[in-house]
Motif scaffolding. Structure first.
Motif, PDB file in Angstrom:
ATOM      1  N   SER A  74     -14.821   2.340   5.367  1.00  0.00           N
ATOM      2  CA  SER A  74     -14.911   3.756   5.737  1.00  0.00           C
ATOM      3  C   SER A  74     -15.322   4.629   4.556  1.00  0.00           C
ATOM      4  CB  SER A  74     -13.555   4.225   6.269  1.00  0.00           C
ATOM      5  OG  SER A  74     -12.556   4.084   5.275  1.00  0.00           O
ATOM      6  N   THR A  89     -15.109  -1.169  10.818  1.00  0.00           N
ATOM      7  CA  THR A  89     -15.699  -1.316   9.476  1.00  0.00           C
ATOM      8  C   THR A  89     -15.555  -2.750   8.972  1.00  0.00           C
ATOM      9  OG1 THR A  89     -13.625  -0.604   8.425  1.00  0.00           O
ATOM     10  CG2 THR A  89     -15.305   1.105   8.864  1.00  0.00           C
ATOM     11  N   ARG A 111      -3.234  -7.501  -5.316  1.00  0.00           N
ATOM     12  CA  ARG A 111      -3.719  -6.167  -5.670  1.00  0.00           C
ATOM     13  C   ARG A 111      -2.688  -5.437  -6.501  1.00  0.00           C
ATOM     14  NH1 ARG A 111      -6.808  -2.273  -1.602  1.00  0.00           N
ATOM     15  NH2 ARG A 111      -5.821  -0.270  -1.885  1.00  0.00           N
ATOM     16  N   HIS A 153      -3.401   3.857   8.906  1.00  0.00           N
ATOM     17  CA  HIS A 153      -4.169   3.928  10.155  1.00  0.00           C
ATOM     18  C   HIS A 153      -3.282   4.483  11.249  1.00  0.00           C
ATOM     19  CE1 HIS A 153      -6.344   1.214   7.552  1.00  0.00           C
ATOM     20  NE2 HIS A 153      -7.394   1.233   8.357  1.00  0.00           N
TER      21      HIS A 153
HETATM   22  O1  TXA Z   1     -12.760   0.809   6.322  1.00  0.00           O
HETATM   23  C1  TXA Z   1     -11.730   0.832   5.628  1.00  0.00           C
HETATM   24  O2  TXA Z   1     -11.396   1.840   5.013  1.00  0.00           O
HETATM   25  C2  TXA Z   1     -10.887  -0.433   5.609  1.00  0.00           C
HETATM   26  C3  TXA Z   1     -10.360  -0.690   7.004  1.00  0.00           C
HETATM   27  C4  TXA Z   1      -9.415  -1.870   7.069  1.00  0.00           C
HETATM   28  O3  TXA Z   1      -9.748   0.472   7.493  1.00  0.00           O
HETATM   29  N1  TXA Z   1      -9.835  -0.326   4.642  1.00  0.00           N
HETATM   30  C5  TXA Z   1     -10.057  -0.353   3.302  1.00  0.00           C
HETATM   31  O4  TXA Z   1      -8.886  -0.336   2.556  1.00  0.00           O
HETATM   32  O5  TXA Z   1     -11.150  -0.413   2.828  1.00  0.00           O
HETATM   33  P1  TXA Z   1      -8.861  -0.702   0.992  1.00  0.00           P
HETATM   34  O6  TXA Z   1      -7.414  -0.719   0.646  1.00  0.00           O
HETATM   35  O7  TXA Z   1      -9.614  -1.937   0.751  1.00  0.00           O
HETATM   36  O8  TXA Z   1      -9.510   0.526   0.313  1.00  0.00           O
HETATM   37  C6  TXA Z   1      -8.801   1.757   0.325  1.00  0.00           C
HETATM   38  C7  TXA Z   1      -9.381   2.707  -0.657  1.00  0.00           C
HETATM   39  C8  TXA Z   1      -9.076   2.322  -2.094  1.00  0.00           C
HETATM   40  O9  TXA Z   1     -10.263   2.425  -2.842  1.00  0.00           O
HETATM   41  C9  TXA Z   1      -8.068   3.369  -2.527  1.00  0.00           C
HETATM   42  O10 TXA Z   1      -8.177   3.657  -3.889  1.00  0.00           O
HETATM   43  C10 TXA Z   1      -8.448   4.557  -1.664  1.00  0.00           C
HETATM   44  O11 TXA Z   1      -8.783   3.987  -0.440  1.00  0.00           O
HETATM   45  N2  TXA Z   1      -7.288   5.443  -1.462  1.00  0.00           N
HETATM   46  C11 TXA Z   1      -6.207   5.211  -0.720  1.00  0.00           C
HETATM   47  N3  TXA Z   1      -5.319   6.210  -0.812  1.00  0.00           N
HETATM   48  C12 TXA Z   1      -5.862   7.118  -1.638  1.00  0.00           C
HETATM   49  C13 TXA Z   1      -5.430   8.371  -2.150  1.00  0.00           C
HETATM   50  N4  TXA Z   1      -4.251   8.898  -1.835  1.00  0.00           N
HETATM   51  N5  TXA Z   1      -6.252   9.031  -2.992  1.00  0.00           N
HETATM   52  C14 TXA Z   1      -7.463   8.507  -3.323  1.00  0.00           C
HETATM   53  N6  TXA Z   1      -7.922   7.309  -2.885  1.00  0.00           N
HETATM   54  C15 TXA Z   1      -7.129   6.616  -2.057  1.00  0.00           C
END
Ligand code: TXA
Ligand code: MG
Length: 323
Positions: free
Chosen positions: A173, A27, A50, A59
């Motif tokens: 993703s 991604t 952040r 992951h």
């Molecule tokens: O494609 C992807 O998902 C990439 C690659 C590196 O894997 N990662 C990514 O991570 O986009 P980040 O941190 O930029 O976005 C993660 C998202 C955030 O919007 C966060 O709010 C959501 O995932 N998230 C994480 N844990 C969560 C949870 N327990 N409940 C709801 N949303 C969650």
């Protein structure tokens, strides 16, 4: 640094010592830390700028590892994991005690995914544990789709950057919450809503989105430095030329129906006609407008089916009000 095994072993050592390793996924590039090391996980938030209550994605190497990280995994999650992992799908589940609250932003749920990229897979295998990895960019800005983007944006704050070439999907993703009664899409992304619904056999809820020019409840995110405005496709050229005339440096994402049109603007790019190619190129194009000195980007939304749903979501967020 390349993705060969020497680099991978070194990266796994850096992670074991509590360091941060940026690595490619299909991604976008992620900023990896040992998910079970709260100090390393906390450093991720500092480097990105952040807020600590924004949860991270853990992951893991394969679906076989899921039970170590989540509890009460529902059948729906097993089915989705079976169909889409490794791949651009993140599942939100109940957290197991193995996941520190630093990683979940204090939530009792955890987001988990198995990335589909040979370098990410090799890193997870060599490391042997789970890796928290947000997109490897400063909070609110455009996610990186090359190792060069990561180095330019985060520089020395990252201990090591693994280069796996440009990301094939190009947007993040798809996040599906399976921790509650009815599964729901929290963020559209690399797995389409149609593909998810075909496997599940019923429609999924998606977050409400605002209309063109009414960004309202969507604070800016996934945004370049240049302002982004969204107009109807047939108004893109006139809007861009008017702003350029008024002294702005205007970047234009030209919709496929107007490809190769003459536009009096600073930087004009044809939007790739296939939604998958558009998703792959989107963040690189937005970064390109910043690099060429644009202060305004004029774009329109693609049809919101297939990958178009994720592209439209990111464009709306990029066009949201600045904090
Ligand atoms: O494609 C992807 O998902 C990439 C690659 C590196 O894997 N990662 C990514 O991570 O986009 P980040 O941190 O930029 O976005 C993660 C998202 C955030 O919007 C966060 O709010 C959501 O995932 N998230 C994480 N844990 C969560 C949870 N327990 N409940 C709801 N949303 C969650
Ligand atoms: Mg991100």
């Amino acid at each position: 640094m390349t993705g060969e095994s020497g680099g991978i072993q070194q990266a796994a050592d850096v992670l074991r010592a509590g360091g941060l390793v940026a690595f490619p996924t299909e991604t976008v590039y992620g900023l990896g830390a040992d998910a079970e090391n709260p100090v390393a996980v906390s450093r991720t938030f500092q480097v990105k700028g952040r807020p600590p209550n924004h949860p991270l994605i853990v992951h893991i190497e394969s679906a076989a590892h899921l039970d170590g990280w989540a509890e009460d995994v529902p059948e729906t999650a097993r089915v989705l994991a079976e169909h889409f992992w490794p791949g651009p799908l993140t599942l939100v589940l109940r957290r197991s005690s193995r996941v520190p609250l630093e990683a979940t932003g204090g939530l009792e749920t955890v987001a988990v995914r198995v990335p589909d990229h040979p370098v990410a897979q090799a890193l997870l295998a060599a490391f042997g544990g789970g890796l928290t990895a947000p997109s490897a960019n400063r909070f609110g800005s455009v996610s990186p789709t090359t190792a060069e983007h990561v180095r330019t944006e985060l520089g020395d704050a990252v201990d090591l950057v693994l280069d796996g070439g440009p990301c094939q999907v190009g947007v993040e993703s798809t996040i599906v919450d399976v921790s509650a009664e009815a599964p729901a899409i929290l963020r559209p992304g690399g797995v389409t809503r149609e593909d998810l619904e075909a496997v599940l056999g019923y429609p999924l809820g998606v977050p409400a989105t605002s209309d063109v020019r009414v960004p309202g409840q969507h604070p800016s995110h996934y945004a370049p430095r240049a302002r982004v405005i969204l107009v109807e496709p047939e108004n893109v050229i006139a809007e861009a030329e008017q702003a350029q005339q008024a002294g702005r440096q205007v970047g234009v994402l030209l919709p496929p129906t107007f490809a190769d049109a003459e536009v009096k603007a600073h930087a004009v790019v044809n939007v790739p006609a296939s939604p998958a190619a558009y998703a792959r190129a989107l963040y690189r194009l937005l970064r390109g407008f910043d690099e060429s000195g644009c202060d305004l980007v004029v774009a329109s939304l693609p049809p919101e089916d297939g990958m178009g749903l994720a592209i439209a979501n990111r464009l709306r967020r990029a066009a949201g009000p600045r904090g």
